[in-house]
Design an enzyme around this catalytic site. Structure first.
Site, PDB file in Angstrom:
ATOM      1  N   ASP A   1       0.862  -1.192   0.000  1.00 25.76           N
ATOM      2  CA  ASP A   1       0.000   0.000   0.000  1.00 25.76           C
ATOM      3  C   ASP A   1       0.889   1.229   0.000  1.00 25.76           C
ATOM      4  O   ASP A   1       2.077   1.157   0.365  1.00 25.76           O
ATOM      5  CB  ASP A   1      -0.920   0.015   1.233  1.00 25.76           C
ATOM      6  CG  ASP A   1      -1.939   1.142   1.149  1.00 25.76           C
ATOM      7  OD1 ASP A   1      -2.615   1.266   0.118  1.00 25.76           O
ATOM      8  OD2 ASP A   1      -2.051   1.914   2.109  1.00 25.76           O
ATOM      9  N   SER A   2       0.293   2.353  -0.366  1.00 25.34           N
ATOM     10  CA  SER A   2       1.049   3.608  -0.359  1.00 25.34           C
ATOM     11  C   SER A   2       1.398   4.033   1.069  1.00 25.34           C
ATOM     12  O   SER A   2       2.262   4.878   1.250  1.00 25.34           O
ATOM     13  CB  SER A   2       0.233   4.696  -1.053  1.00 25.34           C
ATOM     14  OG  SER A   2      -1.033   4.810  -0.437  1.00 25.34           O
TER      15      SER A   2
ATOM     16  N   CYS B   1      -3.769  -1.026  -2.377  1.00 24.92           N
ATOM     17  CA  CYS B   1      -4.066   0.373  -2.672  1.00 24.92           C
ATOM     18  C   CYS B   1      -4.962   0.493  -3.914  1.00 24.92           C
ATOM     19  O   CYS B   1      -4.617   0.001  -4.992  1.00 24.92           O
ATOM     20  CB  CYS B   1      -2.750   1.104  -2.907  1.00 24.92           C
ATOM     21  SG  CYS B   1      -2.943   2.848  -3.231  1.00 24.92           S
TER      22      CYS B   1
ATOM     23  N   GLU C   1      -3.092   9.416   7.605  1.00 23.07           N
ATOM     24  CA  GLU C   1      -1.693   8.980   7.531  1.00 23.07           C
ATOM     25  C   GLU C   1      -0.857   9.716   8.585  1.00 23.07           C
ATOM     26  O   GLU C   1       0.127   9.182   9.096  1.00 23.07           O
ATOM     27  CB  GLU C   1      -1.178   9.239   6.111  1.00 23.07           C
ATOM     28  CG  GLU C   1       0.029   8.491   5.673  1.00 23.07           C
ATOM     29  CD  GLU C   1      -0.068   6.970   5.584  1.00 23.07           C
ATOM     30  OE1 GLU C   1       0.976   6.352   5.786  1.00 23.07           O
ATOM     31  OE2 GLU C   1      -1.145   6.385   5.314  1.00 23.07           O
TER      32      GLU C   1
ATOM     33  N   CYS D   1     -10.964   2.919  -0.634  1.00 17.49           N
ATOM     34  CA  CYS D   1      -9.646   3.419  -0.244  1.00 17.49           C
ATOM     35  C   CYS D   1      -9.283   2.702   1.047  1.00 17.49           C
ATOM     36  O   CYS D   1     -10.125   2.589   1.952  1.00 17.49           O
ATOM     37  CB  CYS D   1      -9.689   4.927  -0.016  1.00 17.49           C
ATOM     38  SG  CYS D   1      -8.126   5.586   0.608  1.00 17.49           S
TER      39      CYS D   1
ATOM     40  N   HIS E   1      -7.684   3.517   3.533  1.00 14.95           N
ATOM     41  CA  HIS E   1      -7.651   4.305   4.762  1.00 14.95           C
ATOM     42  C   HIS E   1      -9.031   4.593   5.359  1.00 14.95           C
ATOM     43  O   HIS E   1      -9.152   4.820   6.562  1.00 14.95           O
ATOM     44  CB  HIS E   1      -6.955   5.646   4.505  1.00 14.95           C
ATOM     45  CG  HIS E   1      -5.498   5.539   4.223  1.00 14.95           C
ATOM     46  ND1 HIS E   1      -4.999   4.870   3.129  1.00 14.95           N
ATOM     47  CD2 HIS E   1      -4.416   6.014   4.897  1.00 14.95           C
ATOM     48  CE1 HIS E   1      -3.671   4.943   3.142  1.00 14.95           C
ATOM     49  NE2 HIS E   1      -3.301   5.634   4.198  1.00 14.95           N
TER      50      HIS E   1
HETATM   51  N1  DGL Z   1      -4.085   3.585  -0.162  1.00 14.39           N
HETATM   52  C1  DGL Z   1      -4.657   4.447  -1.168  1.00 14.39           C
HETATM   53  C2  DGL Z   1      -5.914   3.868  -1.772  1.00 14.39           C
HETATM   54  O1  DGL Z   1      -6.445   2.861  -1.300  1.00 14.39           O
HETATM   55  C3  DGL Z   1      -4.928   5.841  -0.704  1.00 14.39           C
HETATM   56  C4  DGL Z   1      -3.736   6.594  -0.258  1.00 14.39           C
HETATM   57  C5  DGL Z   1      -3.024   7.416  -1.281  1.00 14.39           C
HETATM   58  O2  DGL Z   1      -3.580   8.370  -1.845  1.00 14.39           O
HETATM   59  O3  DGL Z   1      -1.875   7.121  -1.409  1.00 14.39           O
HETATM   60  O4  DGL Z   1      -6.386   4.421  -2.726  1.00 14.39           O
END
Ligand code: DGL
Length: 272
Positions: free
Chosen positions: A6-7, A69, A153, A187, A189
């Protein structure tokens, strides 16, 4: 080993559900917290970052990588599967979260679906593409929620006015279509703010988080791919890597994963 990328921290919500369902496998998590958010980055940048991440996970021994992600799944996954894997890792797999989520919407018989996501996912219109041949058709309405990932985050969701932001985003969504029957939190998050989304959504509207969906679909995938499944180690091992601050990762990751975590530093190369 199964890799989860994930990011940032958000993919830990997915890993948590996957581990609950299939604790026997070895898992390796990588969060690119040093470069989060990906949501507003160009498609090319997201692709470059993702091949670095996937390469890192494969070199650590992962046979299968789940791109938790949504931004990456919508902006880079197809290219990874078609261009990167065949030449570099023909016997490994990379799977995303959009296709299984779209399948779930179909299986549930949803008709008018609100997708809450980052700008990257919204701009890609990926759900419309995935669902275009479905009959009866599912109408998709998108709303980006750009402030939420940076706040989560940073671990500042309690001190910021997330209620206000969330209700603003939901108003934007319902202004497009009042009769939405299902909202998908597309998403990694957003499940952290589930109670806030619930509070500002009419009770008849279902709100879906992706993590349990991905866990179910992954189990199904492994059942259908015994040639891959039998190569996975089953020692229940977990390892966590982060490109960002380890102190922040260890502190915040518990919120997403639910247990004490000690991450190891990861450096993702600029070139492969
Ligand atoms: N983890 C990313 C997602 O599920 C969102 C976070 C980002 O913008 O990096 O889209």
């Amino acid at each position: 080993m199964i890799g989860v990328f994930d990011s940032g921290f958000g993919g830990l919500t997915v890993l948590k559900s996957v581990v609950q369902k299939m604790p026997e496998y070895n898992y390796l998590y990588l969060g690119d917290s040093a470069r989060v958010p990906y949501g507003e980055r160009s498609q090319e940048t997201v692709y470059e970052y993702t091949i670095q991440a996937v390469d890192f996970l494969f070199k650590k021994g992962c046979l299968l990588v789940i791109i938790a992600c949504n931004t990456v799944s919508s902006r880079a996954l197809r290219r990874i599967q078609q261009e990167f894997l065949p030449g570099r890792y023909p016997d490994r797999k990379v799977l995303g979260v959009i296709r299984p989520s779209a399948e779930e919407l179909v299986e549930r018989g949803c008709r008018k679906v609100g997708i809450l996501a980052t700008k990257g996912v919204v701009d890609s219109k990926i759900y419309t593409e995935e669902l275009e041949d479905i009959d009866p058709p599912i109408e998709i309405f998108y709303q980006s929620c750009p402030l939420l990932v940076p706040i989560i985050e940073a671990g500042r969701q309690d001190e910021y006015r997330c209620d206000e932001f969330v209700s603003g985003y939901l108003s934007g969504l319902f202004a497009q279509e009042g009769a939405i029957d299902t909202i998908l939190l597309s998403c990694t998050h957003y499940p952290i703010l589930y109670e806030i989304f619930r509070r500002h959504t009419p009770p008849q509207v279902e709100i879906l988080s992706q993590a349990p969906i991905i866990a179910d679909k992954l189990e199904d995938y492994l059942t259908r791919h015994p040639e891959l499944e039998r190569r996975l180690f089953r020692e229940g091992a977990r390892a966590f890597f982060s490109t960002g601050s380890l102190e922040t990762f260890d502190r915040l990751a518990g919120l997403f994963y639910g247990g004490p975590i000690h991450a190891t530093p990861a450096t993702l190369g600029a070139s492969l």
